[in-house]
Design an enzyme around this catalytic site. Sequence first.
Site, PDB file in Angstrom:
ATOM      1  CG  ASP A 181     -60.603  38.749  25.044  1.00 14.79           C
ATOM      2  OD1 ASP A 181     -61.700  38.350  24.634  1.00 14.79           O
ATOM      3  OD2 ASP A 181     -59.561  38.090  24.949  1.00 14.79           O
ATOM      4  CD  GLN A 191     -57.921  41.946  21.920  1.00 10.35           C
ATOM      5  OE1 GLN A 191     -57.626  41.029  21.178  1.00 10.35           O
ATOM      6  NE2 GLN A 191     -57.082  42.921  22.213  1.00 10.35           N
ATOM      7  NE  ARG A 219     -55.602  32.821  21.995  1.00 11.56           N
ATOM      8  CZ  ARG A 219     -55.689  31.755  21.215  1.00 11.56           C
ATOM      9  NH1 ARG A 219     -54.709  31.462  20.381  1.00 11.56           N
ATOM     10  NH2 ARG A 219     -56.762  30.979  21.258  1.00 11.56           N
ATOM     11  CD  GLU A 267     -58.860  31.995  24.199  1.00 14.70           C
ATOM     12  OE1 GLU A 267     -58.290  32.473  23.197  1.00 14.70           O
ATOM     13  OE2 GLU A 267     -60.098  31.975  24.329  1.00 14.70           O
TER      14      GLU A 267
END
Length: 512
Positions: A41, A57, A160, A223
């Site tokens: 990401d 990430q 998250r 997400e």
Amino acid sequence: MTHDLTLTPGTSVAEGLAERAHRDPHRPRFHFTAPGGWLNDPNGLTHWRGVYHLFYQYNPFAPAHGNIHWGHATSTDLVRWTDEPIALAPGLDGPDRDGCWSGVLVDDGGVPTIVYSGRHAGHELPCVARGSADLRSWTKDEANPVIAAAPEGVDVTAFRDHCVWREGAVWRQLIGSGIRGVGGTAFLYESDDLRTWRYVGPLLTGTAAQNPGEPDWTGTTWECVDLFRLGDSESGNADATDVLVFSAWDEGTTHHSLYWTGRYQGDAFTPTAVHRLDYGGRYFYAPQSTRDEHGRRIMFGWLQEGRTDDANARAGWCGVMSLPRIVTLGSDGGLHQAPAPELTRLRRDHVAVPARRLNASYTRLYDVRGDQLDLEISLRLAPAATARLVLRETPDGAERTVVEVNRTHDGAGGTLRLHRETSSLDPTVDTEPRYGALPMGPDGRVELRVLVDHSALEIFANGHPLSARVYPTRPDQAVGVGVGADGDVALDRFDAWQMASAFTAGPRPLWP
């Protein structure tokens, strides 16, 4: 499972990752990739004091999802990137011991501040870190995690990823989640100081029982939620449109990115419609956007791999960042996306193909060939006509990737399709086709922009994107380009450029 870890004498395993990544013919050269190891990401995207900062990430130890750090790169032009020191690393103990997961960067009274998900013992909770003025040094807050648990009394599927913004005198935050048995959601919080948060409630909740398996299924978890306003301004203009972006996830499977258009007001988002963000599905996932200092909404997404874990391990790297996209409102009420215009700085060796009528016979364009290309094409399709653009073709035609645009019999619209069935002779890679609806005007005009960067492919047709990955087994020969058609198709323009690499020659340090 065995991996090829052959190294040049005198190098470490970590250096070997960067070496193998540099040698891999499928690794893109003008898309951003990590120096080696794993990338997913985009995080903390911001334009800070004239510099674009892209965090991401990152696992510098292996091309696999684990040991998640925040990698960091900077650019002054969205084209050429400089690797910076890693921003966040998992702690020896505490709330991010098992990884520093996705989040955002905000300006807290002149102090750059990251809000991210720290992972510990199988759970993700919001954490905060404050940065130096140059965004190269970060200190984690002693109060982490700043939210101790998901909302009480709610059976959540996950908790998250963050979207944080200043609204009047308070901070507001969305956290991606899902309500078990109901659908994906974004939980809304607010705070005076980014440390003490009050739960407000779900901003919007989807229905997981609707359209399961379809390309617009909203999933069981949302997400990487992202909320922004497009229109005359990002203030309270009544004619503006609010956009809520999310990535549909279900029990460990990443499906696709979608967005709601509608109106954010008070503590709720009132949707008008849900849209597909990219017709490539999981090949454009977990996007994040920011408004730069020029007032543009810029978005990046994660282009996932389509080859096996073993192949990624041998290659030494995994994951590509999309090219930066400029996002605006389209005439059809959805988003219009286009590559950032700065990317034209990489163009070299222009070739203009003469305008012509296309017909059923296939024409290979011998003056246009390569695996680093930028193509701009204007077509006009009669009703029921189909135009084809062939890419990454071997001389014998055994491997080829086909972009197809067709117009309906009534002329009201059409479809953009990417055929990957013959893109590779390797039976282990993903070659499923991708497709989506393509609005077009009464003249059947299609403006096509296609960017080929080794295994990364991004297509924009009338502002609608389709991203994918292709892995020909003969990459040095799979460089042919051609055109063809069924029915009446006018090729009004075909301009092609070779694209220069965005990085200097040689492997890049995994720990800059």
